[in-house]
Design an enzyme around this catalytic site. Structure first.
Site, PDB file in Angstrom:
ATOM      1  N   ASP A   1      57.867 -46.631  10.404  1.00 39.09           N
ATOM      2  CA  ASP A   1      57.921 -47.479   8.925  1.00 39.09           C
ATOM      3  C   ASP A   1      56.856 -48.375   9.116  1.00 39.09           C
ATOM      4  O   ASP A   1      55.999 -48.601   9.234  1.00 39.09           O
ATOM      5  CB  ASP A   1      59.324 -48.211   8.354  1.00 39.09           C
ATOM      6  CG  ASP A   1      59.691 -48.545   7.243  1.00 39.09           C
ATOM      7  OD1 ASP A   1      58.231 -47.677   5.879  1.00 39.09           O
ATOM      8  OD2 ASP A   1      60.117 -49.600   6.392  1.00 39.09           O
TER       9      ASP A   1
ATOM     10  N   ASN B   1      63.322 -40.034  -0.466  1.00 35.36           N
ATOM     11  CA  ASN B   1      62.123 -40.086  -0.317  1.00 35.36           C
ATOM     12  C   ASN B   1      61.273 -39.569  -1.407  1.00 35.36           C
ATOM     13  O   ASN B   1      60.013 -39.595  -1.431  1.00 35.36           O
ATOM     14  CB  ASN B   1      61.524 -40.291   0.684  1.00 35.36           C
ATOM     15  CG  ASN B   1      61.509 -40.970   2.459  1.00 35.36           C
ATOM     16  OD1 ASN B   1      61.512 -40.603   3.137  1.00 35.36           O
ATOM     17  ND2 ASN B   1      61.136 -42.116   1.433  1.00 35.36           N
TER      18      ASN B   1
HETATM   19  C1  IPE Z   1      62.942 -44.838   5.779  1.00 32.56           C
HETATM   20  O1  IPE Z   1      61.074 -45.162   5.557  1.00 32.56           O
HETATM   21  C2  IPE Z   1      62.560 -42.888   5.145  1.00 32.56           C
HETATM   22  C3  IPE Z   1      61.334 -42.660   6.653  1.00 32.56           C
HETATM   23  C4  IPE Z   1      60.918 -43.365   7.405  1.00 32.56           C
HETATM   24  C5  IPE Z   1      61.299 -41.145   7.025  1.00 32.56           C
HETATM   25  P1  IPE Z   1      61.474 -46.162   4.009  1.00 32.56           P
HETATM   26  O2  IPE Z   1      60.546 -46.977   4.224  1.00 32.56           O
HETATM   27  O3  IPE Z   1      61.592 -44.176   2.493  1.00 32.56           O
HETATM   28  O4  IPE Z   1      63.144 -46.439   3.849  1.00 32.56           O
HETATM   29  P2  IPE Z   1      63.427 -48.224   2.782  1.00 32.56           P
HETATM   30  O5  IPE Z   1      63.182 -47.044   1.456  1.00 32.56           O
HETATM   31  O6  IPE Z   1      62.378 -49.251   3.200  1.00 32.56           O
HETATM   32  O7  IPE Z   1      64.642 -48.462   2.968  1.00 32.56           O
HETATM   33  C1  IPE Z   2      57.014 -44.378   6.643  1.00 34.63           C
HETATM   34  O1  IPE Z   2      56.472 -45.467   5.668  1.00 34.63           O
HETATM   35  C2  IPE Z   2      56.581 -42.817   6.579  1.00 34.63           C
HETATM   36  C3  IPE Z   2      57.536 -42.690   5.461  1.00 34.63           C
HETATM   37  C4  IPE Z   2      58.801 -43.262   4.716  1.00 34.63           C
HETATM   38  C5  IPE Z   2      57.481 -41.595   5.085  1.00 34.63           C
HETATM   39  P1  IPE Z   2      56.470 -45.494   4.510  1.00 34.63           P
HETATM   40  O2  IPE Z   2      54.998 -45.295   3.549  1.00 34.63           O
HETATM   41  O3  IPE Z   2      57.230 -45.453   4.160  1.00 34.63           O
HETATM   42  O4  IPE Z   2      55.092 -46.940   4.936  1.00 34.63           O
HETATM   43  P2  IPE Z   2      55.592 -48.901   3.810  1.00 34.63           P
HETATM   44  O5  IPE Z   2      56.965 -48.374   4.207  1.00 34.63           O
HETATM   45  O6  IPE Z   2      55.487 -48.280   2.059  1.00 34.63           O
HETATM   46  O7  IPE Z   2      54.939 -49.739   4.592  1.00 34.63           O
HETATM   47 MG    MG Z   3      58.402 -47.730   4.596  1.00 36.79          MG
END
Ligand code: IPE
Ligand code: IPE
Ligand code: MG
Length: 249
Positions: free
Chosen positions: A29, A77
């Site tokens: 994340d 997602n």
């Molecule tokens: C969790 O991250 C999913 C992945 C890393 C693929 P998100 O960024 O989607 O999670 P939330 O929405 O903050 O819980």
């Molecule tokens: C994790 O990074 C990647 C996926 C969930 C695919 P994020 O895209 O969730 O990054 P933040 O949470 O917005 O920083």
């Molecule tokens: Mg995230």
């Protein structure tokens, strides 16, 4: 948020060195925030995130970790803007195309958990080919979680057992934890030892809920694109310091 370095004073002592988790899972994340800090588009963060995947997959292999499971796309997602979803799919395509030969050469077994068959047909075919090409390998396992959601995984397992019971081939009274685990996507993997989430968020976001029952959890502030071999080594070191009791003394 727990500062990573401060939570690891035991690193200095080196106690517990040599206790290696067999199976490490990571909620990768913070790609978006990494990009935002630089006033770059989110895509730049995801691109660097793929570099981190490469780096950490190699580092885990070098350390002798048997299985590494990476949460790349959750079943939630899809709620992101279509353009971001398609960017993520594009990066996944590139990753498989670029890295498959190295995985074959390094004896890596590539596996997927999650309902990835909902992806575009060409991507599904690419994934299936990659998994098949590495299926004969006998070395470290790299699991990518794609369109994965733990609640859906558990519901699907329950549904399959119920279908067998209804067909008369399964006595419901015999259903136990081991039988249930055999229905999960993770059935052929070692038990989950260490679950890491980057970027300071302290939640599981529907990842490996069953499997995390007795995993050690580690939440680090590092944003995923900054996660490197040293961060992984520090996490493994902390794991080695944890006292796992599994309900005993
Ligand atoms: C969790 O991250 C999913 C992945 C890393 C693929 P998100 O960024 O989607 O999670 P939330 O929405 O903050 O819980
Ligand atoms: C994790 O990074 C990647 C996926 C969930 C695919 P994020 O895209 O969730 O990054 P933040 O949470 O917005 O920083
Ligand atoms: Mg995230």
């Amino acid at each position: 948020m727990r500062p990573f370095a401060a939570s690891a004073p035991e690193l200095v002592t080196g106690k517990g060195a040599g206790v290696l988790p067999r199976h490490v899972a990571i909620i990768m994340d913070g790609n978006g925030r990494w990009a935002k800090q630089r006033h770059w588009p989110r895509f730049a963060g995801h691109k660097q995130g793929v570099e981190a995947v490469r780096r950490i997959a190699r580092a885990a292999r070098a350390m002798g970790i048997e299985a590494l499971t990476l949460y790349a796309f959750s079943s939630e997602n899809w709620r992101r803007p279509e353009s971001e979803v398609s960017d993520l799919m594009g990066l996944l395509r590139l990753f498989i195309r670029n890295d498959l030969d190295e995985m074959v050469r390094d004896n890596v077994q590539l596996r997927v958990i999650g309902d990835y068959r909902r992806f575009a047909p060409d991507l599904v075919a690419l994934i299936d080919t990659a998994v098949a090409r590495t299926a004969v390998n006998t070395g470290p396992i790299l699991v990518i979680a794609l369109n994965y959601g733990a609640q859906a995984e558990i519901a699907a397992a329950a549904r399959r057992l119920a279908e067998r019971a209804q067909a008369g081939t399964l006595d419901p009274a015999t259903i136990d934890e081991a039988m249930f685990e055999d229905e999960l996507d993770t059935r052929d993997l070692p038990p989950l030892d260490l679950l890491i989430r980057t970027s300071g968020e302290v939640r599981l976001s529907n990842f490996l809920l069953w499997q995390a029952a007795y995993a050690e959890l580690l939440f680090v502030d590092t944003l995923w694109p900054d996660f490197d071999a040293d961060t992984l080594a520090a996490a493994v070191e902390i794991f080695g310091q944890r006292q796992r009791r599994f309900g005993g003394l």
